[in-house]
Motif scaffolding. Structure first.
Motif, PDB file in Angstrom:
ATOM      1  N   ASP A  33       0.855  -1.192   0.000  1.00  0.00           N
ATOM      2  CA  ASP A  33       0.000   0.000   0.000  1.00  0.00           C
ATOM      3  C   ASP A  33       0.887   1.237   0.000  1.00  0.00           C
ATOM      4  N   LEU A  34       1.123   1.795  -1.179  1.00  0.00           N
ATOM      5  CA  LEU A  34       2.043   2.920  -1.326  1.00  0.00           C
ATOM      6  C   LEU A  34       1.444   4.243  -0.889  1.00  0.00           C
ATOM      7  N   ASP A  35       0.136   4.414  -1.098  1.00  0.00           N
ATOM      8  CA  ASP A  35      -0.487   5.716  -0.876  1.00  0.00           C
ATOM      9  C   ASP A  35      -1.400   5.749   0.341  1.00  0.00           C
ATOM     10  N   GLY A  36      -1.411   4.680   1.146  1.00  0.00           N
ATOM     11  CA  GLY A  36      -2.157   4.680   2.388  1.00  0.00           C
ATOM     12  C   GLY A  36      -3.654   4.594   2.256  1.00  0.00           C
ATOM     13  N   ASP A  37      -4.163   4.061   1.123  1.00  0.00           N
ATOM     14  CA  ASP A  37      -5.612   3.970   0.946  1.00  0.00           C
ATOM     15  C   ASP A  37      -6.154   2.583   1.262  1.00  0.00           C
ATOM     16  N   GLY A  38      -5.284   1.683   1.737  1.00  0.00           N
ATOM     17  CA  GLY A  38      -5.744   0.391   2.211  1.00  0.00           C
ATOM     18  C   GLY A  38      -5.719  -0.745   1.228  1.00  0.00           C
ATOM     19  N   ASP A  39      -5.353  -0.487  -0.047  1.00  0.00           N
ATOM     20  CA  ASP A  39      -5.266  -1.581  -1.004  1.00  0.00           C
ATOM     21  C   ASP A  39      -3.836  -1.709  -1.531  1.00  0.00           C
ATOM     22  N   PRO A  40      -3.481  -2.897  -2.062  1.00  0.00           N
ATOM     23  CA  PRO A  40      -2.105  -3.107  -2.530  1.00  0.00           C
ATOM     24  C   PRO A  40      -1.843  -2.440  -3.875  1.00  0.00           C
ATOM     25  N   ASP A  41      -0.789  -1.633  -3.931  1.00  0.00           N
ATOM     26  CA  ASP A  41      -0.304  -1.046  -5.171  1.00  0.00           C
ATOM     27  C   ASP A  41       0.888  -1.863  -5.667  1.00  0.00           C
ATOM     28  N   LEU A  42       1.489  -1.439  -6.773  1.00  0.00           N
ATOM     29  CA  LEU A  42       2.477  -2.259  -7.451  1.00  0.00           C
ATOM     30  C   LEU A  42       3.680  -1.423  -7.879  1.00  0.00           C
ATOM     31  N   VAL A  43       4.878  -2.002  -7.715  1.00  0.00           N
ATOM     32  CA  VAL A  43       6.091  -1.447  -8.314  1.00  0.00           C
ATOM     33  C   VAL A  43       6.695  -2.524  -9.200  1.00  0.00           C
ATOM     34  N   VAL A  44       7.041  -2.162 -10.434  1.00  0.00           N
ATOM     35  CA  VAL A  44       7.590  -3.108 -11.400  1.00  0.00           C
ATOM     36  C   VAL A  44       8.919  -2.588 -11.906  1.00  0.00           C
ATOM     37  N   SER A  45       9.903  -3.495 -11.995  1.00  0.00           N
ATOM     38  CA  SER A  45      11.215  -3.169 -12.542  1.00  0.00           C
ATOM     39  C   SER A  45      11.540  -4.186 -13.610  1.00  0.00           C
ATOM     40  N   GLY A  46      12.116  -3.749 -14.735  1.00  0.00           N
ATOM     41  CA  GLY A  46      12.437  -4.729 -15.764  1.00  0.00           C
ATOM     42  C   GLY A  46      13.137  -4.150 -16.955  1.00  0.00           C
ATOM     43  N   HIS A  47      13.831  -5.043 -17.696  1.00  0.00           N
ATOM     44  CA  HIS A  47      14.538  -4.633 -18.908  1.00  0.00           C
ATOM     45  C   HIS A  47      13.577  -4.045 -19.932  1.00  0.00           C
ATOM     46  N   GLY A  48      12.358  -4.614 -20.010  1.00  0.00           N
ATOM     47  CA  GLY A  48      11.385  -4.120 -20.979  1.00  0.00           C
ATOM     48  C   GLY A  48      10.859  -2.748 -20.640  1.00  0.00           C
ATOM     49  N   LEU A  49      11.156  -2.265 -19.424  1.00  0.00           N
ATOM     50  CA  LEU A  49      10.723  -0.930 -19.010  1.00  0.00           C
ATOM     51  C   LEU A  49      11.822   0.101 -19.193  1.00  0.00           C
TER      52      LEU A  49
END
Length: 313
Positions: free
Chosen positions: A9-25
């Protein structure tokens, strides 16, 4: 380094957010916010790796104790000739709303571009978060960086776990219920599989003697899958027709195979790069998000596949 994703939960709103790292990015980490189960990329921020050139494992945890999740990125460092010069840990601090700024660039693994995975945990029981990370080479070494309580890390103990086996991934949790963090390590190769190592409470680990499966285990995820109060495991494997498995803990750190999570896929189909566990449908049971790549490993068609857990409390 490797393509990676992490949930929190990155923004504190109670649901799971996502961080993605990758060569395609393009060698960046990207932030995706969750709104009613739909993830949208925050195009206003792209997290670059100052001083490094390749993406790597990402993990979320509250490094500074301010109540929000900070981001750590494990990256590969290369010189102008493309030669590996080491591995860097890059810390990004969260302002509480899901906005990140680079805080520190830490060089913990000298001249080893094969380091694979890391995770935070209070290894020595002093109340702050330390770091444990793997060397993906044939030395099979685990490195531990101990926190002095002021977010300053010192490289400490190095363990060799099953010399000759190549480590790929790890998970840290209290598997035997004694109050300290233990290690589950995934290996590659014919004699791969996963292995459980138990902590004596001081940050010293002993082989439990348990082997969980075989083959190229490239990702581990830990959570209470069946709602019985202890920590279970999910293993995913690379390669065509490589099944993923759930492993149930009896509470003492002894695991049994609960079977395949999905049937083996035919040749040429995607395989999992990383497994993530979170309760996406709010039914009280952790579901599985599998970060998968295309069959070529190019990273150009990476997707997140969701598998719902039927063992709701």
């Amino acid at each position: 380094s490797k393509d990676s994703a992490t949930l929190g939960d990155l923004d504190g709103d109670g649901d799971p957010d996502l961080v993605v790292s990758g060569h395609g990015l393009g060698g960046y980490a990207t932030v995706w916010f969750n709104a009613n189960g739909v993830f949208t990329r925050d195009t206003s921020q792209t997290l670059t790796y100052t001083g490094t050139s390749t993406p790597g494992t990402v993990r979320l945890f509250d490094m500074d104790g301010d109540g929000d999740l900070d981001l750590m990125v494990f990256t590969g460092a290369f010189d102008a000739g493309g030669n590996g010069t080491g591995m860097d840990l890059v810390l990004y601090k969260n302002d509480g709303s899901g906005r990140f700024s680079q805080h520190a660039l830490l060089d913990y693994v000298a001249a080893d571009s094969t380091a694979r995975d890391f995770t935070p945990a209070d290894l020595d029981g002093d109340g702050d978060l330390d770091l444990v990370y793997t060397d993906g080479g044939t030395t099979s070494t685990i490195y531990m960086a101990i926190n002095d309580g002021q977010d300053n890390m010192t490289l400490s103990t190095q363990y060799v776990f099953l010399a000759g086996r190549q480590m790929q991934t790890l998970a840290v949790a209290d598997f035997d219920g004694d109050g300290d963090p233990d290690l589950a390590i995934g290996y590659t190769g014919i004699t791969g599989g996963a292995r459980l190592w138990l902590n004596d409470g001081t940050g010293s680990f002993a082989d439990s003697g348990q082997g969980l499966g075989d083959g190229n285990v490239n990702s581990l995820a830990a959570a209470d899958l069946d709602g019985d109060g202890d920590i279970d495991l999910v293993t995913t494997r690379t390669g065509d027709s490589a099944p993923w498995h759930a492993w149930l803990n009896d509470g003492s750190g002894t695991f049994s195979d609960a079977g395949e999570i999905r049937p083996p896929e035919p040749a040429g189909t995607p395989t999992a790069l990383q497994a993530l566990l979170a309760d996406f449908d709010a039914d009280g049971a952790p579901d599985l998000a599998a970060f998968v790549d295309d069959a070529t490993g190019s990273g150009t068609t990476s997707t997140i596949q969701i598998y719902r857990n039927a063992a709701a409390p």
